[in-house]
Design an enzyme around this catalytic site. Structure first.
Site, mmCIF file in Angstrom:
data_model
loop_
_atom_site.group_PDB
_atom_site.id
_atom_site.type_symbol
_atom_site.label_atom_id
_atom_site.label_comp_id
_atom_site.label_asym_id
_atom_site.label_seq_id
_atom_site.Cartn_x
_atom_site.Cartn_y
_atom_site.Cartn_z
ATOM 1 N N CYS A 152 0.830 -1.200 0.000
ATOM 2 C CA CYS A 152 0.000 0.000 0.000
ATOM 3 C C CYS A 152 0.867 1.253 0.000
ATOM 4 O O CYS A 152 1.377 1.656 1.055
ATOM 5 C CB CYS A 152 -0.895 0.021 1.241
ATOM 6 S SG CYS A 152 -1.750 -1.532 1.543
ATOM 7 N N GLU A 408 2.024 0.974 -11.386
ATOM 8 C CA GLU A 408 3.495 0.882 -11.283
ATOM 9 C C GLU A 408 4.161 1.979 -12.106
ATOM 10 O O GLU A 408 5.204 1.764 -12.723
ATOM 11 C CB GLU A 408 3.976 -0.495 -11.756
ATOM 12 C CG GLU A 408 3.593 -1.584 -10.810
ATOM 13 C CD GLU A 408 4.762 -2.142 -10.022
ATOM 14 O OE1 GLU A 408 5.914 -1.867 -10.368
ATOM 15 O OE2 GLU A 408 4.498 -2.849 -9.052
#
Ligand SMILES: Cc1cc2nc3c(=O)[nH]c(=O)nc-3n(C[C@H](O)[C@H](O)[C@H](O)COP(=O)(O)OP(=O)(O)OC[C@H]3O[C@@H](n4cnc5c(N)ncnc54)[C@H](O)[C@@H]3O)c2cc1C
Length: 428
Positions: A152, A408
């Site tokens: 997270c 990402e």
């Protein structure tokens, strides 16, 4: 034979090791070794036999496919041993190869299986050996009762801009505990994970240099799932907000330990360069692997479209006989292969300790993500009306592919990283 020719032949023989058999052989090869071939075949078999047949069901259900994770755990594919084995390959190729095969089966289920590895990468990259030994096995659970883990970092106001993270971690010296407060967004496996790895700020003034990574052990009070996200694709993978409300974890849950953190903070306060930042380090190591996942989707769509084009008849002939279709397929194959070479190069560089001077990790993820979006869209076009329906898998593949230009690090952020690396200029 003249002396000159004989000498030249001798030189070639020596250079190629043909003269006395003592050479180590060629240093450069793209041929996979037997271990890599075996793992590729093993993962492919699971992807074909178990993942693919389940893909449509779990995409429609938009739920974590626990029975498939259990199957993967049973054969040892979902385990820290398997991840360790993939990682141990000194060439770096086994991890991308395994990911490509699994995601060739289905990306939503692939992410349900591989989502854990982001948290594992954070523990592996930043934890002490004791922390790795304690937490990495718990990320997976057991073969009988598999568990998942979550990483997270993102927050509602901190996506691309990781330095804007607001979740705080305050040290309670009297109890040797850290107290975390904040809201995490978009966490893969968030709330359903046993182990959560949370990036929090211990000194907001330092931006991302004031970040640290914490393990939240299973069942910790104050760590709760928030809203589950309904998504465009990757729907078999669970994504949710995570709320941290006076969430207390033992001092030992700070990855890397307090001494190391204090040293790093002191360096940052003195204005010295730090070698790494907690979240960025995790992303950098995982980019080629993420690129390989996108490749798996692209290859699946290409193969499906190729078979379809050979079967489908229009105007009395197979549609593949039209250059418009055949050339598209040729471009798809070429782009996928080119992306794979970038992924393998970056994976090899990462594993063999070559610095990513030109942001080769970012290049690999950027190229593979964009190829996946493009190739799956082309696959829909080749299937025509069928491609647009849920009766055929390329529609799902296209939805799944899109996330690879977003998470990402978005494509724009990858270009930012690459352009900064090649120019030395702080491009904005
Ligand atoms: C399915 C899914 C799973 C995810 N899993 C995780 C997870 O497990 N853990 C986790 O921490 N996060 C996760 N994320 C979050 C993901 O990493 C972020 O969505 C991503 O980093 C982008 O952030 P953002 O959504 O806030 O977009 P923003 O940062 O708001 O970006 C919006 C747009 O602006 C562009 N932009 C922003 N800044 C710049 C700039 N400087 N120059 C040019 N363009 C710019 C972006 O490229 C993008 O096009 C997940 C997200 C999704 C959708």
């Amino acid at each position: 034979m003249s002396d000159a020719v004989a000498e030249a032949e001798q030189l070639v023989a020596e250079a190629t090791g043909a003269s006395d058999g003592t050479s180590d052989g060629p240093k450069f090869t793209l041929e996979l070794n037997q271990d890599q071939k075996d793992i590729k075949e093993w993962v492919h078999g699971f992807a074909e036999g178990v993942v693919r047949p389940a893909a449509e069901e779990w995409d429609e259900r938009e739920e974590t496919p626990w029975p498939v994770i259990q199957e993967a755990a049973k054969i040892g594919l979902y385990s820290f041993e398997a991840l360790g084995q993939f990682w141990a390959d000194e060439t770096g190729l086994t991890l991308p190869i395994a990911n490509e095969e699994l995601f060739w089966g289905d990306a939503g289920i692939g992410m349900a299986i591989m989502g854990t590895s982001l948290a594992v990468a954070a523990i592996f990259g930043q934890g002490t050996p004791e922390q790795m030994g304690e937490w990495i096995p718990q990320c997976f659970g057991s073969a009988e009762e598999p568990k998942v883990a979550a990483f997270c970092s993102s927050e509602p106001d901190a996506g691309s801009d990781v330095s804007a993270i607001r979740t705080t971690a305050k040290y309670d010296e009297a109890k040797d505990e850290w107290v975390l407060n904040g809201q995490k967004a978009w966490a893969t496996n968030g709330g359903i994970a046993d182990v959560h790895v949370v990036i929090a700020t211990v000194d907001r003034e330092l931006g991302s240099r004031g970040h640290a990574a914490f393990v939240i052990p299973p069942g910790t009070k104050g760590c709760e799932q928030g809203a589950k996200v309904k998504k465009h694709g990757l729907r078999a993978s669970h994504t949710a907000d995570v709320h941290l409300d006076d969430c207390r974890v033992p001092g030992a849950c700070l990855l890397g330990g307090k001494e190391k953190l204090d040293e790093r903070l002191a360096r940052a306060r003195e204005g010295k360069r730090s070698k790494s930042q907690a979240a960025m380090q995790t992303f950098e190591a995982s980019r080629p692997t993420v690129g390989a996942q996108a490749l798996g989707i692209a290859r699946a769509a290409y193969e499906y479209a190729l078979d379809y084009a050979k079967e489908r008849q229009q105007f009395g002939k197979a549609i593949v006989e039209n250059q418009a279709i055949a050339f598209t397929l040729a471009d798809m194959k070429m782009e996928i292969d080119a992306a794979r070479l970038l992924v393998w190069r970056a994976a090899w560089m990462g594993r063999s300790g070559h610095g990513f001077e030109n942001a080769e990790g970012s290049m690999s993820k950027l190229k593979a993500g964009e190829v996946a979006v493009w190739a799956t869209e082309r696959a829909i076009q080749i299937l025509g009306g069928n491609g647009y329906t849920r009766e055929f898998p390329v529609e799902r593949m296209h939805r799944d592919a899109k996330i690879y230009t977003i998470f990402e690090g978005t494509s724009e952020i990858q270009r930012l990283v690459i352009s900064r690396a090649i120019s030395g200029v702080h491009i904005k």
